[in-house]
Each structure stands twice: as structure tokens, then as C-alpha cells.
Design a protein around this motif. Structure first.
Motif, mmCIF file in Angstrom:
data_model
loop_
_atom_site.group_PDB
_atom_site.id
_atom_site.type_symbol
_atom_site.label_atom_id
_atom_site.label_comp_id
_atom_site.label_asym_id
_atom_site.label_seq_id
_atom_site.Cartn_x
_atom_site.Cartn_y
_atom_site.Cartn_z
ATOM 1 N N ALA A 55 0.861 -1.186 0.000
ATOM 2 C CA ALA A 55 0.000 0.000 0.000
ATOM 3 C C ALA A 55 0.898 1.237 0.000
ATOM 4 C CB ALA A 55 -0.909 0.009 1.215
ATOM 5 N N ARG A 56 0.393 2.308 -0.583
ATOM 6 C CA ARG A 56 1.177 3.543 -0.684
ATOM 7 C C ARG A 56 0.356 4.716 -0.159
ATOM 8 N NH1 ARG A 56 5.579 5.666 -3.213
ATOM 9 N NH2 ARG A 56 5.432 7.707 -4.254
ATOM 10 N N ASP A 57 0.955 5.517 0.704
ATOM 11 C CA ASP A 57 0.264 6.679 1.259
ATOM 12 C C ASP A 57 1.267 7.800 1.447
ATOM 13 O OD1 ASP A 57 -1.746 8.270 2.454
ATOM 14 O OD2 ASP A 57 -1.127 7.622 4.447
ATOM 15 N N ASP A 58 1.024 8.926 0.773
ATOM 16 C CA ASP A 58 1.853 10.112 0.923
ATOM 17 C C ASP A 58 3.330 9.811 0.662
ATOM 18 O OD1 ASP A 58 2.234 12.808 1.355
ATOM 19 O OD2 ASP A 58 2.470 12.613 3.515
ATOM 20 N N GLY A 59 3.587 8.997 -0.361
ATOM 21 C CA GLY A 59 4.957 8.696 -0.747
ATOM 22 C C GLY A 59 5.644 7.625 0.064
ATOM 23 N N VAL A 60 4.939 7.030 1.026
ATOM 24 C CA VAL A 60 5.515 5.988 1.873
ATOM 25 C C VAL A 60 4.820 4.658 1.564
ATOM 26 C CG1 VAL A 60 5.913 5.200 4.223
ATOM 27 C CG2 VAL A 60 6.083 7.631 3.682
ATOM 28 N N ASN A 61 5.600 3.608 1.371
ATOM 29 C CA ASN A 61 5.083 2.294 1.002
ATOM 30 C C ASN A 61 5.213 1.320 2.167
ATOM 31 O OD1 ASN A 61 5.019 3.241 -1.839
ATOM 32 N ND2 ASN A 61 7.251 3.087 -1.673
ATOM 33 N N THR A 62 4.180 0.506 2.369
ATOM 34 C CA THR A 62 4.185 -0.498 3.431
ATOM 35 C C THR A 62 3.541 -1.780 2.922
ATOM 36 O OG1 THR A 62 2.074 0.353 4.264
ATOM 37 C CG2 THR A 62 4.077 1.175 5.322
ATOM 38 N N PRO A 115 5.862 16.812 -6.465
ATOM 39 C CA PRO A 115 5.918 16.360 -5.071
ATOM 40 C C PRO A 115 7.108 16.927 -4.313
ATOM 41 C CG PRO A 115 5.364 14.540 -6.528
ATOM 42 C CD PRO A 115 5.747 15.689 -7.413
ATOM 43 N N LEU A 116 6.920 17.100 -3.010
ATOM 44 C CA LEU A 116 7.955 17.719 -2.183
ATOM 45 C C LEU A 116 9.149 16.806 -1.953
ATOM 46 C CD1 LEU A 116 5.791 19.499 0.552
ATOM 47 C CD2 LEU A 116 6.439 20.300 -1.718
ATOM 48 N N ASP A 135 -6.292 9.976 -8.020
ATOM 49 C CA ASP A 135 -6.072 9.928 -9.461
ATOM 50 C C ASP A 135 -4.816 10.694 -9.864
ATOM 51 O OD1 ASP A 135 -8.311 8.393 -9.829
ATOM 52 O OD2 ASP A 135 -9.601 10.035 -10.461
ATOM 53 N N LEU A 136 -4.594 11.839 -9.242
ATOM 54 C CA LEU A 136 -3.388 12.615 -9.527
ATOM 55 C C LEU A 136 -2.140 11.858 -9.084
ATOM 56 C CD1 LEU A 136 -4.743 16.099 -8.440
ATOM 57 C CD2 LEU A 136 -3.828 15.593 -10.715
ATOM 58 N N ASP A 137 -2.186 11.251 -7.909
ATOM 59 C CA ASP A 137 -1.046 10.477 -7.419
ATOM 60 C C ASP A 137 -0.729 9.307 -8.337
ATOM 61 O OD1 ASP A 137 -0.455 12.011 -5.225
ATOM 62 O OD2 ASP A 137 -1.607 10.814 -3.810
ATOM 63 N N HIS A 138 -1.759 8.718 -8.940
ATOM 64 C CA HIS A 138 -1.575 7.561 -9.815
ATOM 65 C C HIS A 138 -1.291 7.954 -11.260
ATOM 66 C CE1 HIS A 138 -4.107 5.018 -6.802
ATOM 67 N NE2 HIS A 138 -2.841 5.086 -6.450
ATOM 68 N N GLY A 139 -1.197 9.246 -11.532
ATOM 69 C CA GLY A 139 -0.876 9.688 -12.881
ATOM 70 C C GLY A 139 -1.999 9.525 -13.872
ATOM 71 N N LEU A 140 -3.246 9.620 -13.408
ATOM 72 C CA LEU A 140 -4.398 9.386 -14.265
ATOM 73 C C LEU A 140 -5.075 10.669 -14.725
ATOM 74 C CD1 LEU A 140 -5.975 6.400 -12.304
ATOM 75 C CD2 LEU A 140 -4.476 6.321 -14.292
ATOM 76 N N VAL A 141 -4.558 11.817 -14.285
ATOM 77 C CA VAL A 141 -5.144 13.103 -14.658
ATOM 78 C C VAL A 141 -4.034 14.042 -15.104
ATOM 79 C CG1 VAL A 141 -6.492 15.095 -13.905
ATOM 80 C CG2 VAL A 141 -7.006 12.835 -12.983
ATOM 81 N N ALA A 142 -4.271 14.725 -16.229
ATOM 82 C CA ALA A 142 -3.353 15.756 -16.702
ATOM 83 C C ALA A 142 -4.131 17.048 -16.918
ATOM 84 C CB ALA A 142 -2.677 15.331 -18.001
ATOM 85 N N VAL A 143 -3.462 18.176 -16.715
ATOM 86 C CA VAL A 143 -4.060 19.486 -16.956
ATOM 87 C C VAL A 143 -3.144 20.265 -17.881
ATOM 88 C CG1 VAL A 143 -4.878 21.634 -15.927
ATOM 89 C CG2 VAL A 143 -5.150 19.484 -14.675
ATOM 90 N N ASP A 144 -3.686 20.752 -18.993
ATOM 91 C CA ASP A 144 -2.892 21.527 -19.937
ATOM 92 C C ASP A 144 -2.434 22.834 -19.277
ATOM 93 O OD1 ASP A 144 -2.776 23.778 -22.183
ATOM 94 O OD2 ASP A 144 -2.367 21.843 -23.126
#
Length: 330
Positions: free
Chosen positions: A156-163, A252-253, A276-285
């Protein structure tokens, strides 16, 4: 004995959450029709967000390397590993296929079991230390390993940390047992109850370094939008009167992105669009602010909401699109 497995993985279409569903649908179609290679390329281009035929070939090459599909005289058929996995889509069968053909998965699983929380940079360092051929200047290749473990439900991934998830911890325990290592004290306890009937949760002390964010900037930005998502306009609530939203950093910071903690690098979003943004599923021009969404067609071509007081940085929208978005490749 020489280890001839490959070192790197490739993504597949659908992002972390959707790739196994798309892969299963593709394999079922191949099993039923035994198409040509060109027809498989056409299917992926038609059924996913793929845009490049060359990229399709690269991803199919990885799937073939996993023995999920086979190609003979331009006819594509389902491979033995693909047939075994499709029987009941057992994630452990897919994991066995990954480990049989790609180095590093067992190493990462063991590291998670031993160390707990790991960032993608940690995963890169672990692979580089374990394998001479793991030439990874960035965390990207290691992140692709993590994404497969995440897609299978083991990480699982949360805020850049994986467990590890519960099933991931169980798999890691079994892996240690196969290697002749003693299990953790609690591994043999049935149904989540530890030895001796002790049901209190295990507590461990860990030192974790996190980026310190400026909460005042977050609060100010949320107030500007009244906790409404800039992508969809939805306003979630803690209760009948109190709004609730997330703030997403486009760059990301944390390392390796090292983005700035400024409002120009932030969007106010609902929890769904944050994921969705974290998973790279949304782009904004960056220029038109037009939204492209990987699976929500109703949101594609909509325009991002930006109030006058929010000086959103086009450079950060561009960074997100170039470095984080997987619309065309996953």
C-alpha cells in the motif's frame, strides 16, 4: 548458477489500480480469438489510453517475457503463465510469474518485512545494493517494481511511503520460511491472533524522515476554494457544516522530485481526484487548463477551476504532465 532474469519491469495500461483488469480482459480476448500481433496492437490502441504503437510493442514485449502471452508465426496465444493466472486471478500466481522472470521482487518484499515503511528512493537503494546490474540513477525503475506489488495488493502507498498490506506480510512470511529463515513471533498465529491469545496490537518504534509542509498555505488555499475540488467542484464534508478537501502538490515535495512548498505548486482536490493525480491518471494543460482524465470521459475536456487569488504555476502543471502522468503509457 547464472541468474538470467531481467532486472527491470515495464508498466501496463490502466495505471496501478486498473492494469490487472485490462490485462485479464486482453488475455481472455487473446485466448478466444488467437489474433495477429497487429490485431493485438490495434486492440490496445482502441481499448486503452495508449497512443504510441511503439510503446504498445514495448509493453507487450514485457508481458511476453513474463510468459503471459506467446507469439508464433504472427499469431498471438495465451501463455502457460497467463492461463494459470486467469483461472482465478490469484495474485500469488502472478507474483510467481514476476519473480520467475524479473529480479528484485523477493528482495524488496524481504526488505519491507524487515524495515516496515520504505520510500521509492529506499527501494532503489535496496535494489542497487543487491544487484550489480541495477544501474538506477532515479527511483523510477524501482517504483515500477513497487507498482506491480501494489497492483497485486501486497503493498500500500500513502503520501509517498510504502508499506506491506496484510496479504503482503503473509507472503513475506512464507517467503522467509521457504528460505529457511525463522518467522516473526506472530506469523504462526491463526486468524490474526498472536501466540498466547494476546490480541493487543504490536507496536514498533521507527525513525521516519518526512517533509515538513507549511500548513498555513494549505489552510489558506482550501479557504479560497471553500474546500471544493478544482477538478470536479465536489465539496466533501466532515459533518453537516464543515468542509473537507485535500491539497495535492503537482511537483511532489519529496525526493526525487523535490518540489517547492508554494501555492503555485498546489491544487485543492477531493480525495478521489487526489488519488487519481497520485496515480498519474489526470493531466491538466498548462496553457488552456483543459483536463484529460484516464477513465472519466465526462471530465475530459473540462476546465480546471482557478480563482484570481491563486497564482497557479504553469511550470508545475507541465512537470506533473511530463513526469507523473501515465495516460499514454499505462
Amino acid at each position: 548458477m547464472t541468474d538470467d532474469r531481467r532486472m527491470t519491469t515495464d508498466r501496463f495500461y490502466g495505471g496501478v489500480d486498473g492494469r490487472l483488469d485490462i490485462l485479464a480482459t486482453l488475455l481472455n480476448w487473446i485466448d478466444e480469438t488467437e489474433p495477429t500481433e497487429e490485431a493485438v496492437h490495434d486492440w490496445i490502441l482502441a481499448e486503452t489510453r495508449a497512443r504510441s504503437r511503439d510503446a504498445v510493442g514495448k509493453h507487450l514485449g514485457f508481458i511476453a517475457a513474463l510468459e503471459l502471452i506467446e507469439s508464433d508465426d504472427d499469431t498471438v496465444t495465451i501463455g502457460d503463465a497467463g492461463a494459470r493466472w486467469l483461472t482465478d486471478r490469484d495474485p500469488r500466481i502472478f507474483y510467481e510469474t514476476l519473480t520467475a522472470n524479473v529480479k528484485g521482487f523477493e528482495t524488496l518484499l524481504a526488505a519491507f518485512s524487515e524495515r516496515g515503511e520504505l520510500t521509492d528512493d529506499d527501494l532503489r537503494d535496496i535494489l542497487v545494493d543487491a544487484f550489480d546490474e541495477a544501474q538506477m540513477e532515479t527511483a523510477g525503475p524501482a517504483a515500477r517494481h513497487r507498482e506491480w506489488l501494489q497492483a497485486l495488493g501486497f503493498v500500500a502507498r500513502d503520501d509517498g511511503v510504502n508499506t506491506l498490506t496484510l496479504t503482503g506480510a503473509q507472503l513475506a512470511s512464507e517467503q522467509r520460511a521457504e528460505m529457511g529463515e525463522p518467522p516473526d513471533a506472530d506469523d504462526s498465529a491463526p486468524d490474526g491472533v498472536r501466540s498466547g491469545g494476546d490480541t493487543s496490537p504490536t507496536r514498533r518504534t521507527r525513525a521516519v524522515t518526512r517533509v515538513q509542509r507549511d500548513q498555513s498555505l494549505v489552510d489558506t488555499l482550501k479557504s479560497l476554494y471553500a474546500n471544493r475540488c478544482q477538478l470536479c467542484g465536489d465539496r466533501r464534508q466532515y459533518d453537516q457544516t464543515t468542509g473537507f478537501s485535500h491539497v495535492h502538490h503537482l511537483q511532489p515535495l519529496g525526493a526525487p522530485h523535490d518540489g517547492p512548498d508554494v501555492t503555485a505548486n498546489m491544487l485543492v482536490v477531493c480525495p478521489n481526484h487526489h488519488a487519481d493525480l497520485d496515480h498519474g491518471l489526470v493531466a491538466v494543460d498548462p496553457e488552456s487548463l483543459e483536463i484529460t482524465h484516464a477513465y472519466a470521459d465526462a471530465e475530459t475536456n473540462a476546465t480546471l477551476t482557478v480563482v484570481d487569488e491563486h497564482e497557479l504555476g504553469a511550470a508545475y502543471l507541465r512537470y506533473h504532465s511530463q513526469e507523473r502522468v501515465e495516460l499514454g503509457e499505462s
